[in-house]
Write an enzyme that holds these catalytic residues in place. Structure first.
Site, PDB file in Angstrom:
ATOM      1  N   ALA A 191       0.934  -1.262   0.071  1.00  0.00           N
ATOM      2  CA  ALA A 191      -0.027   0.134   0.001  1.00  0.00           C
ATOM      3  C   ALA A 191       1.068   1.225   0.007  1.00  0.00           C
ATOM      4  O   ALA A 191       0.422   2.472  -0.601  1.00  0.00           O
ATOM      5  CB  ALA A 191      -1.036   0.044   1.301  1.00  0.00           C
ATOM      6  N   GLU A 192       1.999   1.181   0.773  1.00  0.00           N
ATOM      7  CA  GLU A 192       3.106   2.244   0.997  1.00  0.00           C
ATOM      8  C   GLU A 192       3.608   2.511  -0.587  1.00  0.00           C
ATOM      9  O   GLU A 192       3.866   3.774  -1.021  1.00  0.00           O
ATOM     10  CB  GLU A 192       3.910   2.046   1.835  1.00  0.00           C
ATOM     11  CG  GLU A 192       5.135   3.115   1.962  1.00  0.00           C
ATOM     12  CD  GLU A 192       4.797   4.291   2.389  1.00  0.00           C
ATOM     13  OE1 GLU A 192       3.418   4.634   2.795  1.00  0.00           O
ATOM     14  OE2 GLU A 192       5.506   5.448   2.646  1.00  0.00           O
ATOM     15  N   ASP A 231       2.439   1.893  -3.428  1.00  0.00           N
ATOM     16  CA  ASP A 231       1.114   2.366  -4.350  1.00  0.00           C
ATOM     17  C   ASP A 231       1.006   3.811  -4.169  1.00  0.00           C
ATOM     18  O   ASP A 231       0.760   4.735  -5.056  1.00  0.00           O
ATOM     19  CB  ASP A 231      -0.153   1.472  -4.031  1.00  0.00           C
ATOM     20  CG  ASP A 231       0.020   0.350  -4.663  1.00  0.00           C
ATOM     21  OD1 ASP A 231       1.036  -0.388  -5.288  1.00  0.00           O
ATOM     22  OD2 ASP A 231      -1.094  -0.723  -4.129  1.00  0.00           O
ATOM     23  N   LEU A 235      25.819 -22.052 -27.032  1.00  0.00           N
ATOM     24  CA  LEU A 235      26.290 -22.922 -26.080  1.00  0.00           C
ATOM     25  C   LEU A 235      26.357 -24.459 -26.607  1.00  0.00           C
ATOM     26  O   LEU A 235      25.447 -24.795 -27.142  1.00  0.00           O
ATOM     27  CB  LEU A 235      25.584 -23.010 -24.779  1.00  0.00           C
ATOM     28  CG  LEU A 235      25.894 -21.871 -23.634  1.00  0.00           C
ATOM     29  CD1 LEU A 235      24.986 -22.071 -22.536  1.00  0.00           C
ATOM     30  CD2 LEU A 235      27.382 -22.091 -23.197  1.00  0.00           C
ATOM     31  N   GLU A 284      26.379 -22.888 -13.141  1.00  0.00           N
ATOM     32  CA  GLU A 284      25.339 -22.155 -12.752  1.00  0.00           C
ATOM     33  C   GLU A 284      24.163 -22.771 -13.478  1.00  0.00           C
ATOM     34  O   GLU A 284      24.425 -23.342 -14.478  1.00  0.00           O
ATOM     35  CB  GLU A 284      25.297 -20.673 -13.374  1.00  0.00           C
ATOM     36  CG  GLU A 284      25.852 -20.487 -14.444  1.00  0.00           C
ATOM     37  CD  GLU A 284      26.302 -19.140 -14.856  1.00  0.00           C
ATOM     38  OE1 GLU A 284      26.273 -18.496 -15.859  1.00  0.00           O
ATOM     39  OE2 GLU A 284      27.222 -18.540 -14.089  1.00  0.00           O
ATOM     40  N   LYS A 340      21.126 -23.902 -15.862  1.00  0.00           N
ATOM     41  CA  LYS A 340      20.828 -23.145 -17.089  1.00  0.00           C
ATOM     42  C   LYS A 340      19.230 -22.974 -17.058  1.00  0.00           C
ATOM     43  O   LYS A 340      18.309 -23.939 -17.205  1.00  0.00           O
ATOM     44  CB  LYS A 340      20.947 -24.316 -17.973  1.00  0.00           C
ATOM     45  CG  LYS A 340      20.857 -23.685 -19.687  1.00  0.00           C
ATOM     46  CD  LYS A 340      21.652 -24.504 -20.607  1.00  0.00           C
ATOM     47  CE  LYS A 340      21.372 -23.732 -22.140  1.00  0.00           C
ATOM     48  NZ  LYS A 340      19.993 -23.671 -22.597  1.00  0.00           N
ATOM     49  N   ASP A 377      15.573 -21.810 -18.305  1.00  0.00           N
ATOM     50  CA  ASP A 377      14.913 -22.284 -19.374  1.00  0.00           C
ATOM     51  C   ASP A 377      14.052 -21.090 -19.716  1.00  0.00           C
ATOM     52  O   ASP A 377      12.717 -20.943 -19.384  1.00  0.00           O
ATOM     53  CB  ASP A 377      13.988 -23.597 -19.178  1.00  0.00           C
ATOM     54  CG  ASP A 377      13.709 -24.282 -20.357  1.00  0.00           C
ATOM     55  OD1 ASP A 377      14.279 -23.917 -21.517  1.00  0.00           O
ATOM     56  OD2 ASP A 377      13.102 -25.125 -20.573  1.00  0.00           O
ATOM     57  N   GLU A 437      19.208 -14.123 -18.827  1.00  0.00           N
ATOM     58  CA  GLU A 437      17.949 -14.788 -19.182  1.00  0.00           C
ATOM     59  C   GLU A 437      16.774 -14.370 -18.488  1.00  0.00           C
ATOM     60  O   GLU A 437      16.627 -13.974 -17.451  1.00  0.00           O
ATOM     61  CB  GLU A 437      17.891 -16.175 -18.734  1.00  0.00           C
ATOM     62  CG  GLU A 437      17.249 -17.512 -19.338  1.00  0.00           C
ATOM     63  CD  GLU A 437      17.983 -17.881 -20.513  1.00  0.00           C
ATOM     64  OE1 GLU A 437      19.074 -17.467 -21.343  1.00  0.00           O
ATOM     65  OE2 GLU A 437      17.324 -18.837 -21.219  1.00  0.00           O
ATOM     66  N   TYR A 440      23.853 -13.653 -16.424  1.00  0.00           N
ATOM     67  CA  TYR A 440      25.042 -14.525 -16.267  1.00  0.00           C
ATOM     68  C   TYR A 440      26.158 -14.240 -17.203  1.00  0.00           C
ATOM     69  O   TYR A 440      27.284 -15.185 -17.323  1.00  0.00           O
ATOM     70  CB  TYR A 440      24.443 -15.990 -16.919  1.00  0.00           C
ATOM     71  CG  TYR A 440      23.934 -15.914 -18.108  1.00  0.00           C
ATOM     72  CD1 TYR A 440      24.287 -15.888 -19.526  1.00  0.00           C
ATOM     73  CD2 TYR A 440      22.203 -16.316 -18.302  1.00  0.00           C
ATOM     74  CE1 TYR A 440      23.806 -15.910 -20.646  1.00  0.00           C
ATOM     75  CE2 TYR A 440      21.684 -16.428 -19.476  1.00  0.00           C
ATOM     76  CZ  TYR A 440      22.392 -15.889 -20.677  1.00  0.00           C
ATOM     77  OH  TYR A 440      21.826 -16.136 -21.987  1.00  0.00           O
ATOM     78  N   LYS A 468      23.221 -31.178 -20.261  1.00  0.00           N
ATOM     79  CA  LYS A 468      21.726 -31.076 -20.043  1.00  0.00           C
ATOM     80  C   LYS A 468      21.233 -32.108 -19.321  1.00  0.00           C
ATOM     81  O   LYS A 468      21.684 -33.175 -19.074  1.00  0.00           O
ATOM     82  CB  LYS A 468      21.240 -31.184 -21.639  1.00  0.00           C
ATOM     83  CG  LYS A 468      21.580 -29.911 -22.501  1.00  0.00           C
ATOM     84  CD  LYS A 468      21.082 -29.053 -22.094  1.00  0.00           C
ATOM     85  CE  LYS A 468      19.982 -28.297 -23.053  1.00  0.00           C
ATOM     86  NZ  LYS A 468      19.544 -28.499 -24.359  1.00  0.00           N
ATOM     87  N   CYS A 528     -20.280 -45.209 -11.662  1.00  0.00           N
ATOM     88  CA  CYS A 528     -18.829 -45.414 -10.903  1.00  0.00           C
ATOM     89  C   CYS A 528     -18.241 -46.849 -11.291  1.00  0.00           C
ATOM     90  O   CYS A 528     -18.948 -47.735 -11.164  1.00  0.00           O
ATOM     91  CB  CYS A 528     -19.030 -45.321  -9.222  1.00  0.00           C
ATOM     92  SG  CYS A 528     -17.383 -46.061  -8.581  1.00  0.00           S
ATOM     93  N   CYS A 574     -18.052 -49.213  -7.993  1.00  0.00           N
ATOM     94  CA  CYS A 574     -19.263 -49.956  -7.352  1.00  0.00           C
ATOM     95  C   CYS A 574     -20.477 -49.570  -8.093  1.00  0.00           C
ATOM     96  O   CYS A 574     -21.697 -50.151  -7.643  1.00  0.00           O
ATOM     97  CB  CYS A 574     -19.656 -49.360  -5.858  1.00  0.00           C
ATOM     98  SG  CYS A 574     -19.928 -47.492  -6.142  1.00  0.00           S
ATOM     99  N   CYS A 607     -18.245 -40.245  -7.079  1.00  0.00           N
ATOM    100  CA  CYS A 607     -19.062 -41.534  -6.845  1.00  0.00           C
ATOM    101  C   CYS A 607     -19.779 -41.102  -5.664  1.00  0.00           C
ATOM    102  O   CYS A 607     -19.282 -40.593  -4.742  1.00  0.00           O
ATOM    103  CB  CYS A 607     -18.177 -42.820  -6.860  1.00  0.00           C
ATOM    104  SG  CYS A 607     -19.177 -43.761  -6.106  1.00  0.00           S
ATOM    105  N   CYS A 633     -18.647 -47.923  -1.869  1.00  0.00           N
ATOM    106  CA  CYS A 633     -17.849 -48.208  -2.858  1.00  0.00           C
ATOM    107  C   CYS A 633     -16.568 -48.683  -2.695  1.00  0.00           C
ATOM    108  O   CYS A 633     -15.922 -48.187  -1.515  1.00  0.00           O
ATOM    109  CB  CYS A 633     -17.553 -46.618  -3.451  1.00  0.00           C
ATOM    110  SG  CYS A 633     -16.380 -46.732  -4.813  1.00  0.00           S
TER     111      CYS A 633
END
Ligand code: D41
Length: 674
Positions: free
Chosen positions: A33-34, A36, A82, A113, A115, A117, A173, A225, A314, A408, A411, A426, A432
């Protein structure tokens, strides 16, 4: 009174710091709130004084007017790609090549490090101000996404400190953490919009928006990176130290990165990160190893756009293609009917997958799935494999629709689907087979029938041995058969039979709760009893009548009505009553019927004739309070066998102690006989 310039300057400082704390350090420094409030104030001042607006103002993170196209950006220093390693051997070869080229057998220091995605992005800073963001593109030229990167909270619009080079290009990335991805997709699903297949696609789609206001609403992050161009200042001679500089200037760097010596330590790191992979907040597809010494990097150089000094080791792929051979419907312990994909076995994310959950019928519709389809299976952090999408190009005439069962599959009871809920269930509840063990465990539990000693393991044994099919079978167990169960013996078996016998003397509240009707907890059971007073009245209640009960809404009302409408459940209830389960006839509570009002009891030890909860219920029924610990205010302690510290305490405080006989006498005095 500060000048407008000063106030704007100060607001920007505060917002930059708050932003850094929140997005880079994950450690918010001021309440939302502060933030904002400061933000609005700055917006107002900038609107009144457009000449003071700058591109690095925090207000510029919300997005700018849409572009008609991205312009192209030439990378002054190419963004390399790479090489990949897929095995330990590939890694050994990689390090050997380096040592040969350097003509040395000394161990090499590597920076390791995860990798990430996502998408590779270049950020250009002049005098510490972000002036350009670009995609990697083909490595030599990409697209200008400056307006979009400005919206990403973890990208500094201006650098911290005063020791950064006047010209600095930082590469890294842009990615979408899993949590944000899930929220984004859930929102799309709720709005009937298309979902993203994985966090990487979501990140790409979000970053390549011509309208940066859309990017601003997407949960993107940036992690750096590597270094691009740099002018006017020396940078450290080690990759790990360069990353440390980036962190000081306000960038997010990866918390998992490390520096190690030699190939074995690299393999170790790979192994350990692999084990951690599912627990990370973001998707990774491997580990990047980089020769840490920049001089050595320079000596090694690169071939065909990939550096000789770095490699991506990988992890096994998290997405693979396979065939959907069939869809089966499983009934869960709570009766939920879940479609399960039977797949042609496929190796995904390091394991062979032959089943995947399809969640519910809505999900099947959303995926537009047919039996015989070729599908993409994805196994992400949550371990449970998912069908990510159908490869429509591979659909043929033999593919056919998936049909949801009418009853079901276990049963044969009716299936209920409540408006607004995705799951179908069910209604066989107590009857059951799929729900039997859970139903019995719940029935015997402490707040239900409180059958002492009838724990989860024994219930499993009883059902597996075929001794208990439906709840009422519990009351016809025979000592020799029970005693013959593994790790049981005659004494424990007799104890369980005694506890079962005791449990027959119960209350209507407990009995209704014990039935395990969906969403009917202790409180709802009590409200139902207060309203209907008898089991017959409850079982005969219409939806409208159920809706009149306190705290019962349409969903609970439907669960209750469906439960009692199912003939199987009615016959189990009948059998339970025939077995001797009973409760005191309903009393209309009148004034003065609370002879123990104002008194507080504590119950401890083991009572032979009833459980502690039940003893408590009786006392409460007579108006007493039941407390958990003994104090000087305790009126009396009810002490069964093996009473411990509470008994000692009561004695030392001079609190009266009732043994079981005295307690039963007290109950009898008030008209309660067992
Ligand atoms: O996390 C990554 N995706 C990542 C990508 C990383 N941690 N390091 C990287 N390092 C490089 C070099 C060694 C060329 C500076 C990379 C990439 N490149 C990269 N990302 C996309 C293409 C290349």
């Amino acid at each position: 009174m500060p000048s407008i310039q000063d106030e704007i300057q100060q607001l920007r400082e505060q917002l930059h710091t708050a932003n850094y704390q929140y997005y880079v350090c994950d450690d918010p420094s001021i309440p939302d709130a502060e933030y904002d409030r400061l933000f609005k104030r700055l917006q107002i001042l900038e609107n009144q004084h457009p000449e003071l607006l700058t591109a690095d103002s925090p207000t510029q993170r919300v997005g700018a007017p849409a572009l008609s196209a991205f312009s192209s950006v030439q990378h002054e220093m190419p963004m390399l790609s790479l090489d990949n390693a897929f095995s330990e051997q590939d890694m050994q070869d990689f390090v050997k090549r380096i040592q040969e080229r350097l003509n040395s057998s000394a161990e090499i220091e590597f920076a390791c490090e995860p990798k990430l995605d996502g998408l590779a992005v270049s950020l250009l800073y002049r005098d510490g101000i972000l002036v350009r963001g670009a995609t990697r593109g083909d490595g030599s030229s990409g697209e200008d996404i400056t307006l979009n990167v400005r919206t990403i909270g973890s990208i500094p619009l201006r650098l911290q400190g005063d020791d950064f080079p006047p010209v600095l290009e930082v590469r890294g990335e842009v990615y979408m953490p899993r949590k944000g991805f899930e929220v984004l997709n859930q929102r799309a699903r709720d709005n009937g919009e298309k979902t993203f297949v994985n966090p990487r696609n979501a990140a790409a789609g979000s970053l390549r928006q011509l309208d940066s206001a859309i990017t601003a609403k997407r949960p993107l992050e940036f992690c750096c990176y590597s270094l691009g161009i740099v002018e006017g200042r020396e940078m450290p001679g080690k990759h790990s130290d360069i990353l440390a500089c980036f962190a000081r200037w306000g960038f997010k760097t990866n918390a998992e990165s490390a520096v190690v010596q030699g190939v074995n330590a690299c393999l170790d790191y790979y192994q350990k990160l692999g084990e951690k992979r599912d627990a990370l907040a973001y998707d990774i597809d491997g580990v990047v190893f980089k020769v840490n010494d920049i001089q050595l990097q320079k000596r090694l150089g690169f071939i065909s756009r990939a550096p000789r000094w770095a490699i991506a080791h990988k992890f096994p792929a998290q997405e693979e293609m396979t065939l959907l051979e069939d869809v089966e419907f499983q009934v869960g312990r709570t009766g939920a009917i879940t479609p399960v994909a039977r797949l042609q076995p496929v190796f995904v994310g390091g394991v062979t997958v032959s089943n995947a959950t399809l969640h519910n019928m809505d999900e099947i519709k959303r995926l537009d799935l047919k039996i015989g389809d070729t599908v993409i299976i994805r196994r992400a952090g949550d371990v449970i494999p998912q069908v990510a999408r159908v490869v429509l190009e591979k659909r043929n005439l033999l593919c056919h629709d998936i049909i949801f069962p009418a009853v079901c599959p276990v049963c044969g009871s009716q299936i209920e689907k409540i408006e607004g809920e995705a799951v179908a269930r069910c209604t066989g509840g107590l009857f059951c087979g799929a729900q039997r063990k859970e139903a019995i465990k719940h029935f015997a539990s402490r707040k239900a029938m409180d059958v002492d000693g009838l724990g989860d393991k024994i219930v499993d044994q009883l059902v597996d041995a075929g001794l208990v099919d439906t709840l009422d079978d519990l009351y016809f167990l025979e000592l020799d058969k029970l005693a013959a169960l593994e790790r049981m013996g005659v004494k424990s078996a007799q104890n369980i039979l005694d506890a079962l016998e005791n449990s027959k003397n119960t209350s209507l509240e407990r009995f209704i709760y014990a039935l395990g009707i969906r969403e009917v907890g202790v409180a709802t059971a009590s409200n139902l009893v207060n309203h209907f007073a008898s089991l017959e009245a409850l079982m005969g209640a219409s939806l409208e009548q159920l809706l009149e009960v306190d705290d019962v809404g349409p969903v609970v009302a439907e669960h209750v009505a469906h439960f009692f409408a199912e003939a199987h459940n009615r016959s189990v209830i009948e059998a339970l009553l025939a077995a001797g389960i009973h409760w005191p006839a309903p009393k209309t509570p009148a004034e003065g019927e609370q002879p123990l009002a104002g008194l507080t009891y504590v119950i401890t030890g083991t009572l032979a004739s009833m459980g502690r909860d039940q003893a408590g219920d009786y006392l409460k029924g007579l108006g007493a309070k039941v407390a958990g610990s003994v104090s000087a205010k305790t009126s009396a302690l009810v002490a069964g066998e093996k009473a411990g510290s509470k008994l000692t305490k009561a004695q030392s405080l001079g609190v009266p102690v009732l043994d079981e006989g005295a307690f039963l006498a007290l109950l009898a005095e008030h008209g309660i006989t067992l």
